[in-house]
Structures are given as structure tokens and as C-alpha cells.
Design an enzyme around this catalytic site. Structure first.
Site, PDB file in Angstrom:
ATOM      1  N   SER A 113      11.315  18.809  33.426  1.00  0.00           N
ATOM      2  CA  SER A 113       9.931  18.953  32.959  1.00  0.00           C
ATOM      3  C   SER A 113       9.388  20.323  33.318  1.00  0.00           C
ATOM      4  O   SER A 113       8.751  20.972  32.485  1.00  0.00           O
ATOM      5  CB  SER A 113       9.024  17.921  33.630  1.00  0.00           C
ATOM      6  OG  SER A 113       9.486  16.629  33.436  1.00  0.00           O
ATOM      7  N   HIS A 134      13.455  20.185  26.391  1.00  0.00           N
ATOM      8  CA  HIS A 134      12.373  19.387  26.984  1.00  0.00           C
ATOM      9  C   HIS A 134      11.881  18.353  25.978  1.00  0.00           C
ATOM     10  O   HIS A 134      11.177  18.678  25.034  1.00  0.00           O
ATOM     11  CB  HIS A 134      11.220  20.302  27.437  1.00  0.00           C
ATOM     12  CG  HIS A 134      10.098  19.553  28.067  1.00  0.00           C
ATOM     13  ND1 HIS A 134       8.788  19.698  27.691  1.00  0.00           N
ATOM     14  CD2 HIS A 134      10.100  18.613  29.042  1.00  0.00           C
ATOM     15  CE1 HIS A 134       8.031  18.891  28.407  1.00  0.00           C
ATOM     16  NE2 HIS A 134       8.803  18.230  29.236  1.00  0.00           N
ATOM     17  N   GLU A 146      11.407  20.823  23.002  1.00  0.00           N
ATOM     18  CA  GLU A 146      11.370  22.276  23.209  1.00  0.00           C
ATOM     19  C   GLU A 146      12.772  22.743  23.633  1.00  0.00           C
ATOM     20  O   GLU A 146      13.360  22.179  24.550  1.00  0.00           O
ATOM     21  CB  GLU A 146      10.340  22.621  24.279  1.00  0.00           C
ATOM     22  CG  GLU A 146       8.916  22.352  23.819  1.00  0.00           C
ATOM     23  CD  GLU A 146       7.916  22.426  24.955  1.00  0.00           C
ATOM     24  OE1 GLU A 146       7.310  23.487  25.131  1.00  0.00           O
ATOM     25  OE2 GLU A 146       7.745  21.418  25.670  1.00  0.00           O
ATOM     26  N   ASN A 185       3.453  22.038  27.828  1.00  0.00           N
ATOM     27  CA  ASN A 185       2.697  21.733  29.040  1.00  0.00           C
ATOM     28  C   ASN A 185       1.740  22.849  29.427  1.00  0.00           C
ATOM     29  O   ASN A 185       0.722  22.594  30.075  1.00  0.00           O
ATOM     30  CB  ASN A 185       3.645  21.388  30.193  1.00  0.00           C
ATOM     31  CG  ASN A 185       3.959  19.895  30.198  1.00  0.00           C
ATOM     32  OD1 ASN A 185       3.090  19.072  29.880  1.00  0.00           O
ATOM     33  ND2 ASN A 185       5.187  19.541  30.517  1.00  0.00           N
TER      34      ASN A 185
HETATM   35  N1  LIG Z   1       9.240  10.858  32.463  1.00  0.00           N
HETATM   36  C1  LIG Z   1       8.786  11.771  31.603  1.00  0.00           C
HETATM   37  O1  LIG Z   1       7.745  11.607  30.945  1.00  0.00           O
HETATM   38  C2  LIG Z   1       9.582  13.041  31.398  1.00  0.00           C
HETATM   39  C3  LIG Z   1       9.306  13.840  30.269  1.00  0.00           C
HETATM   40  C4  LIG Z   1      10.067  14.999  30.052  1.00  0.00           C
HETATM   41  C5  LIG Z   1      11.051  15.336  30.973  1.00  0.00           C
HETATM   42  N2  LIG Z   1      11.282  14.548  32.075  1.00  0.00           N
HETATM   43  C6  LIG Z   1      12.355  14.954  33.002  1.00  0.00           C
HETATM   44  O2  LIG Z   1      13.530  14.198  32.703  1.00  0.00           O
HETATM   45  C7  LIG Z   1      14.299  14.019  33.911  1.00  0.00           C
HETATM   46  C8  LIG Z   1      14.505  12.534  34.142  1.00  0.00           C
HETATM   47  O3  LIG Z   1      13.241  11.912  34.280  1.00  0.00           O
HETATM   48  P1  LIG Z   1      13.039  10.334  34.133  1.00  0.00           P
HETATM   49  O4  LIG Z   1      11.589  10.128  33.931  1.00  0.00           O
HETATM   50  O5  LIG Z   1      14.012   9.797  33.158  1.00  0.00           O
HETATM   51  O6  LIG Z   1      13.456   9.864  35.611  1.00  0.00           O
HETATM   52  P2  LIG Z   1      14.078   8.467  36.066  1.00  0.00           P
HETATM   53  O7  LIG Z   1      13.808   8.373  37.531  1.00  0.00           O
HETATM   54  O8  LIG Z   1      13.609   7.364  35.178  1.00  0.00           O
HETATM   55  O9  LIG Z   1      15.649   8.652  35.806  1.00  0.00           O
HETATM   56  C9  LIG Z   1      16.447   9.525  36.541  1.00  0.00           C
HETATM   57  C10 LIG Z   1      17.830   8.915  36.624  1.00  0.00           C
HETATM   58  O10 LIG Z   1      18.708   9.858  37.236  1.00  0.00           O
HETATM   59  C11 LIG Z   1      19.640   9.093  37.983  1.00  0.00           C
HETATM   60  N3  LIG Z   1      20.340   9.963  38.929  1.00  0.00           N
HETATM   61  C12 LIG Z   1      19.923  10.432  40.115  1.00  0.00           C
HETATM   62  N4  LIG Z   1      20.885  11.216  40.676  1.00  0.00           N
HETATM   63  C13 LIG Z   1      21.915  11.230  39.796  1.00  0.00           C
HETATM   64  C14 LIG Z   1      23.193  11.859  39.798  1.00  0.00           C
HETATM   65  N5  LIG Z   1      23.602  12.622  40.822  1.00  0.00           N
HETATM   66  N6  LIG Z   1      24.000  11.666  38.745  1.00  0.00           N
HETATM   67  C15 LIG Z   1      23.616  10.885  37.708  1.00  0.00           C
HETATM   68  N7  LIG Z   1      22.420  10.263  37.652  1.00  0.00           N
HETATM   69  C16 LIG Z   1      21.580  10.436  38.690  1.00  0.00           C
HETATM   70  C17 LIG Z   1      18.793   8.016  38.620  1.00  0.00           C
HETATM   71  O11 LIG Z   1      19.590   6.934  39.092  1.00  0.00           O
HETATM   72  C18 LIG Z   1      17.868   7.630  37.474  1.00  0.00           C
HETATM   73  O12 LIG Z   1      18.395   6.551  36.724  1.00  0.00           O
HETATM   74  C19 LIG Z   1      13.516  14.706  35.020  1.00  0.00           C
HETATM   75  O13 LIG Z   1      13.978  16.023  35.188  1.00  0.00           O
HETATM   76  C20 LIG Z   1      12.082  14.696  34.470  1.00  0.00           C
HETATM   77  O14 LIG Z   1      11.287  15.695  35.048  1.00  0.00           O
HETATM   78  C21 LIG Z   1      10.586  13.407  32.296  1.00  0.00           C
END
Ligand SMILES: NC(=O)c1ccc[n+]([C@@H]2O[C@H](COP(=O)([O-])OP(=O)(O)OC[C@H]3O[C@@H](n4cnc5c(N)ncnc54)[C@H](O)[C@@H]3O)[C@@H](O)[C@H]2O)c1
Length: 305
Positions: A113, A134, A146, A185
């Protein structure tokens, strides 16, 4: 670009499983990996439930193969997207592992993000094939992705990624420099800064800020961007408005003390029942449902065109 690309998604959480769903629905073969067993084991069930809820082809989930091992997920990939937790050392470690096991020609993307893509990809041996993508939540309902270049990203990596996402029905936007907040953002939080400032200075309450936006330019934003709007009303009028209004608009470089006060007081929004406003469980559920209904209706309208 192969008609049927081999996609690897690393991280099967909120974003990862949704990203995998989009690629699978478009006909690509997807491998998904998560280091947490429960997250990996539930990924295909969550994808199937989303597909059912959206009225999409549920058999698409059969193109998603969960892999307990990262190497197995990326070994034959054309394209790898990382969506693990938002933590720089973790992402660097995951990218090093991806680089070790993915084919030399595979494109590598991070769905961070806010962490600079430059920092995540700097330790790689070959940085030319790495970039940011993104996505917005939920990935299968919000069109924008993005596509962020670093100073090292090769043109072919950007071209491949832009086309891949356009072909699966997303709206890719090319971000030519790796700046904090990318494009979406930066714009969103410029608006939030002023929204908080209006409340902080007693000009209106939080509910009124949101009403003003939703009942006015918010209605137009999905079809009329700010620069289209500036051209529509005239750049001369826009200049005149800016000369009068900009000196008075919030420009502090850090977070608002009002926002810091809310957090210090434990007013964390939905998770504590109060933030800028008070939220009962029913109100929270109603707002979430309204948002999903709105996003689904927008998607259905686009599909019908
Ligand atoms: N949630 C949002 O609205 C959003 C929007 C855009 C971008 N993002 C970005 O996307 C990414 C994921 O966010 P999310 O909301 O899906 O988080 P989430 O916590 O739902 O999922 C993250 C996953 O990564 C896994 N994980 C952790 N360490 C790991 C490893 N070493 N190998 C493989 N898997 C591993 C976790 O078990 C979990 O299932 C982040 O960088 C976040 O900033 C999130």
C-alpha cells in the site's frame, strides 16, 4: 504475453485471494502460496464464495492451485505478485526467495500500500523485472490497479504488466515515479486532510463533511475527474478559485492534532465503536453493505456496456 499466463500470488489474505480470483476468472492458471496454513487452506473456499456471491463462473476456482511451498508456486510463473503483510523486512525476504525460485524472465510485483517499491526491490539481483501493482479493496470490485515503476524497472516489465491487467478487465494506471502514496492515495489523503481540518476548526461536524462530498462532487467523481472538471469549467476559472481558496486550505505537513487526539483517546472508528462519529454494530453493518452494493452495481453497469 501468453493467452493463458502462469500467475503466482504470494500471500492469500484479504488482497491475495481476491487478486488470484481475478486472474483465474480471466482464464489464467494461478498458484497461490501463504505461510499460514489456515489462510492457504481457506483460500479456494473464499474465492468460490466470492464468485458465487457475484454471480461469476464458480468453476474458475479450479484454476487456482494452493501451494504450501513458495518455490512450487513460483517455479514456472510468468508473473508473480506479492501480497504478504505490510512489513518491509518481510517483503524483502519474500522477494529474495521469489527471485531464487522464479524463472529468470518472470515479472515480479509487490502489492504494497505505502512501502516504496524501490526499498522492496533494491536488494534484488535483477531489479529491471520488478515493479509495484497497487490494487484496491476488494480487488474483484474496484477496477484500478496502479502500476508503479522504480528507476530500475525495464520498459518490457511495465508494458507486460499494464497489458496483463487491462486484459483481465482491470483499469491499469501507469505511475512513472515511485512516490509515497503513488497517485490514488496522494489524492485521497489530500482530501482527507482538508476534511479533518474542517471538523478540527469547527466549520462543520464529521457527518456534514461526508454529506457535502456525497451529495455534490462525489456524485460526479466516477465520471468526471478533477482535471476534466477543470477543463469543463475553464482553467481560467480554476486559477481564480485557487488564488482565493488555496491560501486558506489546510497545508500542514504532518497529521492533524485532532486525528492524533482521537487515536490517543482510543476512538479508533469501527473497531472501538467511535472515531469521528459513533457507530453501533447495526450502523457499521449497514454502511459496509451499502458500500458493497454500490460497488457491485457499478461493476454490473460496466459489464453491461
Ligand atoms: N487491505 C487493503 O485494503 C489493501 C489495499 C491495497 C494494498 N494492500 C496491501 O496488500 C498486502 C496484503 O494486505 P492484506 O490486506 O491482504 O493483508 P492480510 O493480513 O489479509 O494478508 C496477508 C497474508 O500474508 C500472509 N503471509 C505473511 N507472511 C508470509 C510469508 N512469509 N509468505 C507468505 N505469506 C505470508 C499472511 O498469512 C496473510 O494471509 C499488504 O502489503 C497491504 O498493505 C492492502
Amino acid at each position: 504475453m501468453p493467452a493463458k499466463a502462469r500467475i503466482a500470488v504470494i500471500g492469500a489474505g484479504l488482497m491475495g485471494h481476491g487478486i488470484a480470483q481475478v486472474f483465474a476468472l480471466a482464464g489464467h492458471d494461478v498458484r497461490i502460496h501463504d505461510s499460514v496454513k489456515e489462510s492457504l487452506d481457506s483460500a479456494t473456499a473464499r474465492i468460490r464464495a466470492n464468485l458465487k456471491d457475484l454471480g461469476d463462473d464458480e468453476s474458475a476456482v479450479e484454476r487456482v492451485l494452493p501451494c504450501a511451498d513458495l518455490a512450487c508456486a513460483v517455479r514456472e510463473a510468468d508473473y508473480v505478485v506479492e501480497a504478504v503483510l505490510e512489513d518491509l523486512p518481510l517483503k524483502q525476504k519474500v522477494f529474495a526467495e521469489i527471485e531464487r525460485h522464479a524463472p529468470p524472465g518472470a515479472i515480479l510485483a509487490s502489492n504494497t500500500s505505502v512501502i516504496p517499491i524501490t526499498k522492496i526491490t533494491e536488494p534484488l539481483r535483477d531489479r529491471t523485472r520488478a515493479l509495484g501493482t497497487h490494487w484496491w479493496n476488494p480487488p474483484f470490485l474496484v477496477p484500478l490497479v496502479e502500476v508503479i515503476e522504480t528507476q530500475w524497472t525495464g520498459a518490457n516489465a511495465t508494458t507486460f504488466t499494464m497489458k496483463l491487467h487491462a486484459d483481465v478487465g482491470k483499469t491499469p494506471a501507469h505511475v512513472k515515479k515511485d512516490v509515497p502514496g503513488f497517485i490514488g492515495n496522494r489524492l485521497q489523503h489530500a482530501l482527507w486532510r482538508e476534511a479533518i481540518s474542517l471538523v478540527e476548526h469547527g466549520i462543520c461536524d464529521a457527518e456534514t463533511v461526508d454529506t457535502v462530498i456525497k451529495a455534490s462532487f462525489g456524485r460526479r467523481l466516477a465520471v468526471l475527474g478533477p482535471l476534466e472538471n477543470a477543463d469543463l469549467v475553464g482553467t481560467d476559472l480554476t486559477l481564480a478559485i485557487h488564488r482565493t481558496v488555496l491560501p486558506d486550505i489546510e497545508s500542514r505537513p504532518g497529521p492533524s492534532p485532532y486525528l492524533e487526539g482521537l487515536v490517543a483517546d482510543g476512538k479508533l472508528g469501527f473497531k472501538s465503536g467511535e472515531g469521528f462519529r459513533k457507530w453501533s454494530q447495526e450502523q457499521q453493518a449497514a454502511l459496509r453493505a451499502k458500500l458493497v452494493d454500490h460497488l457491485k452495481a457499478s461493476r454490473d453497469r460496466e459489464k453491461a456496456k
